[in-house]
Design a protein around this motif. Structure first.
Motif, PDB file in Angstrom:
ATOM      1  N   GLN A   1       0.832  -1.204   0.000  1.00  0.00           N
ATOM      2  CA  GLN A   1       0.000   0.000   0.000  1.00  0.00           C
ATOM      3  C   GLN A   1       0.870   1.258   0.000  1.00  0.00           C
ATOM      4  OE1 GLN A   1      -2.717  -0.293   3.272  1.00  0.00           O
ATOM      5  NE2 GLN A   1      -3.661  -2.194   2.489  1.00  0.00           N
TER       6      GLN A   1
ATOM      7  N   PHE B   1       0.270   3.609  -3.095  1.00  0.00           N
ATOM      8  CA  PHE B   1      -0.342   4.904  -2.808  1.00  0.00           C
ATOM      9  C   PHE B   1       0.645   6.033  -3.071  1.00  0.00           C
ATOM     10  CE2 PHE B   1      -3.598   3.100   0.480  1.00  0.00           C
ATOM     11  CZ  PHE B   1      -4.127   2.320  -0.521  1.00  0.00           C
TER      12      PHE B   1
ATOM     13  N   TRP C   1       0.843   6.532  -6.754  1.00  0.00           N
ATOM     14  CA  TRP C   1      -0.397   7.159  -7.242  1.00  0.00           C
ATOM     15  C   TRP C   1      -0.408   8.647  -6.926  1.00  0.00           C
ATOM     16  CZ3 TRP C   1      -4.533   9.768  -5.078  1.00  0.00           C
ATOM     17  CH2 TRP C   1      -5.662   9.936  -5.887  1.00  0.00           C
TER      18      TRP C   1
ATOM     19  N   TRP D   1      -6.401   6.097   0.854  1.00  0.00           N
ATOM     20  CA  TRP D   1      -7.329   5.136   0.214  1.00  0.00           C
ATOM     21  C   TRP D   1      -8.715   5.743   0.020  1.00  0.00           C
ATOM     22  CZ3 TRP D   1      -7.991   1.474  -2.912  1.00  0.00           C
ATOM     23  CH2 TRP D   1      -9.133   0.678  -2.908  1.00  0.00           C
TER      24      TRP D   1
ATOM     25  N   ILE E   1      -8.480   7.978  -2.968  1.00  0.00           N
ATOM     26  CA  ILE E   1      -8.451   7.184  -4.202  1.00  0.00           C
ATOM     27  C   ILE E   1      -9.859   6.691  -4.559  1.00  0.00           C
ATOM     28  CG2 ILE E   1      -7.607   5.029  -5.221  1.00  0.00           C
ATOM     29  CD1 ILE E   1      -5.049   5.398  -3.544  1.00  0.00           C
TER      30      ILE E   1
ATOM     31  N   LYS F   1      -6.322  -3.422  -2.043  1.00  0.00           N
ATOM     32  CA  LYS F   1      -6.412  -1.973  -2.278  1.00  0.00           C
ATOM     33  C   LYS F   1      -5.293  -1.492  -3.179  1.00  0.00           C
ATOM     34  CE  LYS F   1      -8.739  -1.410   2.143  1.00  0.00           C
ATOM     35  NZ  LYS F   1      -8.853  -2.858   2.291  1.00  0.00           N
TER      36      LYS F   1
ATOM     37  N   THR G   1      -6.080   0.059  -6.802  1.00  0.00           N
ATOM     38  CA  THR G   1      -5.590   1.397  -7.163  1.00  0.00           C
ATOM     39  C   THR G   1      -4.843   1.344  -8.482  1.00  0.00           C
ATOM     40  OG1 THR G   1      -5.393   1.971  -4.814  1.00  0.00           O
ATOM     41  CG2 THR G   1      -4.152   3.310  -6.385  1.00  0.00           C
TER      42      THR G   1
ATOM     43  N   SER H   1      -7.209   0.813 -11.425  1.00  0.00           N
ATOM     44  CA  SER H   1      -8.010   1.997 -11.758  1.00  0.00           C
ATOM     45  C   SER H   1      -7.242   2.929 -12.683  1.00  0.00           C
ATOM     46  CB  SER H   1      -8.420   2.720 -10.473  1.00  0.00           C
ATOM     47  OG  SER H   1      -7.305   3.330  -9.844  1.00  0.00           O
TER      48      SER H   1
END
Length: 911
Positions: free
Chosen positions: A52, A56, A59, A147, A150, A255, A259, A262
């Motif tokens: 994560q 993250f 992202w 999260w 997102i 997750k 992510t 997506s």
């Protein structure tokens, strides 16, 4: 698409999310409440936390680099709130309040609060995530916050076929990767571990970037690195995970994967227009495929049912009688099995076939397809005609079987009676011809001659007494011939022999009398006592023989009254026994008197009575036999009386049940008629009510089964009438079949209305208005409107069809639509179809052509490769198999004509 900004809906994140989440099934709030687990577990799984953090961070940097900055440590670089506010501005395109530039803790908390307030303003309710945790560098809360961002800004608006968020994204992945071998996307963790799904997504949209066929399922690290590097180099998707992060864990973090995926979705979002077009085509093709399957099912079921009818009718029309009761009873049992076992499923099949046909025609109308015309000889009317022929053949078959059994029973009874009487007569005639031919009178004394004359007179008396039996034997033989008894030849032969012998006895008797009369003058004395004895003994002996014959005579009765008549006749016979006994005593007294006189006069008798062979011993023996047969006859009659009483009980038992079941069926038929007219509430309520009503009817089936069992007992007892009820089993069966068929058809009508309402987008209020208007003008509750009633109904709904030139023209146009066969009646289904076409819109051939044009990239043709790329495999092959080659000037090898194919879907075609 689901409206995620609906009033009173908000997203939440935190330990109490399960109870305070957004309302509505399938919402992002529900998803977060069910899936997020930061606050349920004190610590994240170390491997998942690592994934994560990496995902993250990548992202966030993919957005922050647009503002010329980035983060290195996700739980440190957001502590002052500055980059957090900048991230939200970049991804939302909106300006946040001006941040505070101070270095103090209060400044940082204020900046983070501004960011959290902005997130909350977008409908996300953050629970237990406060600015203090972010400022303090709480890794778990920081990851949870990112999260949430997102979900809100990268995933929330993803929607495929009206699903939302996670489900929509998953469905998109499944559709895009469906054609690829070794790829089966079922989740956002294990399904992505071998890297093939990532590569399939890229290859589906950019096939020139990936050599998919060279990838191996057993080399996940190479697959993952290939996809991540291609995405970063050509699709501007930063590398968010290392291949080792995914392969090195039993289950990758959901997750993190979600992510990453997506980003692929947003990178390829430009292809959505083509996907929308493909969805429309898939929907139209699915309707066509389903309709074709329904047509094939109808043809198959119709063929099977017609074949069964064809095989069954000759069996029911076979009225060739059998020779024995056992053979006819077997035919009756076969017929009962047919009614109980074989026919009921065929009744259900016929009803279901009509329902399927109506449903198919409704679906074809709703999808603007031409009506279905079954193969020649397989129309519903053909099946109904065949069924009527079947029932005509069936009619009277059971009655014929029972009549044949009665006839055979009567024949067996007569044949046994014939044999019994013939045997008695033949036993009596045994030796009579030799006796009549004996010329003993030529050497007899005068007294002997006189004795012979008296003996012959006694024989003539006996002969005359047997005349009635011979006539009975001949009459029985004649009746057996008239009833077509199978062994008539032997009966006639035996009867003829008896008659010929009887004629011979008559002739011989006459000849012997003439010979005796020639010597009558030589006769002087006659033993009067012996003569009187012989004259009285012979009739009495014949009476006893007749009595024994009657007491042993077989009898057959069918009612209490008949057996009571036999019992009464038997009682009358028993009342004559005292007089008969006195006659016997008188006859025996004559014999004793003759012996007394002979002894007193020293007369030596030669032995037996010269005038008769009926001795006192014979009389006493036969009298004892009569005495023994009387109680046996009593017992037989009482047994038969008990049997008839049992039969009467069976009649009353059946009548009691039939008099309940028959009116019940009639009442239910009337209730269904009222229900179909007075339907209230929503169509679903009506359907539910009808199905409950149907279950209540089906639950009543044990009462019919009980009646069938009672009917079985009645037939096995050979009971042929029942004065206690007007209902026969046949009436009950037909009524039950009609009841089941009527409720099934009524349910199907409502289901078709629901199908029409849903397909045409008719509201419940409109449907109720249509039903209320139709019922109001259906004065006779016949389920159809005449032209004037229909015109009044249209006027009540606002149509201008008044009696003027323009109104008449409009009304004639509408009548040509709702009554194309000019029957003069408008059914409710035709009325609903018309109103739905007037108030709603449906897919058209032009819309389907436009959708194919999108998939073809504005070309006038489409290739098989393009169809396989854009449509599910089965529907792509369906189109390829049915599309004609494109013949236009701009044609290329393998070009297919989608325009003519689309037009054919909505018109006459041989698809």
């Amino acid at each position: 698409m689901v409206d995620y900004h609906a009033a009173n809906q908000s997203y939440q994140y935190g330990p109490n999310s399960g109870s305070n989440g957004a309302g509505g099934g399938g919402s992002m709030g529900d998803y977060m409440a069910q899936e997020d687990d930061w606050d349920r577990d004190l610590l994240l799984d170390p491997a998942w936390e690592k994934q994560q953090r990496k995902t993250f961070t990548a992202w966030c940097n993919s957005h922050l680099r647009k503002a010329g900055t980035q983060i290195e440590n996700i739980d440190e670089d957001f502590r002052d709130g500055l980059k957090l506010m900048l991230l939200l501005e970049v991804i939302s395109g909106e300006r946040l309040p001006k941040p505070e530039r101070g270095k103090m803790r209060v400044h940082k908390i204020n900046n983070v609060n501004k960011a959290l307030d902005f997130i909350a303003s977008k409908g996300v309710k953050l629970v237990s995530i406060g600015a203090e945790e972010i400022v303090d560098g709480n890794a778990k809360m920081t990851l949870g916050m990112i999260w949430t961002i997102i979900l809100r800004f990268a995933i929330q608006d993803i929607s495929v076929e009206e699903t939302s968020a996670k489900e929509g994204l998953l469905l998109w992945c499944q559709r895009k990767t469906a054609p690829y071998k070794n790829v089966n996307v079922q989740n956002f963790h294990i399904s992505w571990k071998d890297g093939l799904a990532f590569n399939a997504l890229i290859h589906r949209h950019r096939p020139e970037l990936i050599e998919y066929d060279k990838l191996r399922k057993d080399d996940p690290v190479t697959n993952l690195n290939n996809a991540f590097e291609v995405a970063e180099k050509y699709l501007d998707i930063p590398k968010m995970l290392d291949a080792e992060d995914i392969v090195g864990t039993l289950r990758p973090d959901e997750k993190a994967i979600m992510t990453y995926v997506s980003c692929f979705y947003h990178a390829f979002s430009g292809a959505q227009k083509a996907e929308t077009a493909a969805n429309r085509i898939c929907k139209v093709l699915a309707v066509n495929q389903e309709n074709e399957h329904l047509m094939e099912d109808y043809e198959r079921l119709a063929s099977d049912l017609l074949e069964w009818i064809r095989r069954t009718i000759p069996w029911l029309e076979d009225r060739v009688p059998q020779k024995t009761i056992q053979e006819m009873q077997q035919k009756l049992e076969d017929f009962r099995d047919y009614r109980r076992v074989h026919k009921p499923p065929k009744v259900q099949e016929k009803c279901q076939l009509e329902i399927n046909f109506n449903t198919l025609q409704t679906k074809l109308r709703l999808s603007n397809r031409p009506a279905f015309m079954p193969s020649e000889g397989k129309m519903v009317s053909d099946i109904n005609n065949g069924w009527q022929h079947l029932e005509q053949a069936e009619k009277g078959y059971e009655e014929w079987l029972l009549n044949e059994i009665r006839r055979l029973e009567r024949l067996d009874h007569l044949a046994e009676k014939f044999r019994q009487k013939a045997s008695i007569h033949e036993a009596w005639t045994d030796g009579k011809e030799a006796m009549l031919k004996h010329r003993d009178y030529e050497t007899a004394t005068l007294s002997d001659i006189k004795a012979l004359i008296r003996k012959h007179e006694a024989f003539e008396s006996d002969l005359a007494a047997h005349q009635d039996r011979v006539e009975q034997i001949a009459a029985i033989a004649q009746e057996l011939n008239e009833l077509d008894y199978y062994d008539s030849h032997n009966v006639n032969t035996r009867c003829q022999k008896i008659c010929d012998q009887w004629d011979a006895l008559g002739s011989l008797t006459h000849s012997r009398r003439e010979a005796l009369e020639k010597t009558e003058k030589q006769l002087e004395t006659i033993d009067q006592l012996h003569l009187e004895y012989a004259k009285r003994a012979a009739p009495f002996n014949n009476w006893m023989e007749s009595a024994m014959e009657d007491l042993q005579d077989m009898f057959i009765v069918h009612t209490i009254e008949e057996i009571e008549g036999l019992i009464s006749a038997h009682d009358q016979f028993k009342s004559t026994l005292p007089d008969a006994d006195r006659e016997r005593e008188a006859i025996l007294a004559i014999h004793k008197e003759a012996q007394r006189i002979a002894e007193s006069n020293h007369i030596k008798l030669s032995g037996s009575n010269p005038y008769t062979t009926v001795t006192p011993q014979i009389i006493n023996s036969k009298w004892e036999k009569v005495q023994q047969l009387v109680p046996k006859r009593d017992h037989a009659l009482l047994e038969e009386q008990s049997k008839q009483q049992s039969n009467e009980h069976l009649r009353r038992q059946f009548a009691s049940q039939a008099n309940i079941v028959g009116p019940w069926i009639q009442t239910k038929m009337e209730e269904i008629g009222r229900i179909s007219i007075e339907m209230n509430g929503t169509l679903e309520d009506q359907l539910s009510h009808l199905k409950q009503y149907e279950r209540s009817i089906v639950d009543y089936k044990p009462n019919l089964d009980l009646l069938e069992q009672q009917h079985q007992l009645i037939q096995e007892a050979l009971i042929f009438d029942n004065k206690h009820t007007n209902y026969t089993m046949e009436h009950i069966r037909v009524g039950w079949e009609q009841l089941l068929t009527t409720i099934a058809r009524t349910i199907n009508e409502v289901e078709n209305q629901i199908l029409t309402r849903d397909a045409k987008g008719i509201s419940q209020e409109q449907m109720q208005e249509f039903r209320a208007s139709f019922n109001h003008f259906d004065k006779d509750h016949g389920g159809a409107l005449g032209p004037e009633e229909f015109k009044a109904c249209l006027i009540s709904l606002g149509y201008d069809v008044e009696n003027d030139r323009q109104g008449d023209a409009e009304f004639n146009r509408i009548m040509s639509v709702v009554d194309p066969n000019h029957s003069g009646l408008v059914t409710f289904q035709a009325f609903i179809d018309f109103m739905s076409r007037e108030t709603t819109d449906t897919d058209t051939a032009d819309q389907v052509i436009a959708s194919f044009k999108v998939l073809a990239g504005d070309k006038n043709f489409i290739t098989a490769e393009e169809l396989r790329r854009e449509l599910p495999p089965d529907q792509a092959e369906y189109c390829i198999a049915r599309m004609a080659p494109y013949q236009g000037p701009d044609a290329v090898p393998g070009a297919l004509d989608y325009k003519s194919f689309s037009t054919a879907l909505y018109g006459e075609s041989d698809l």
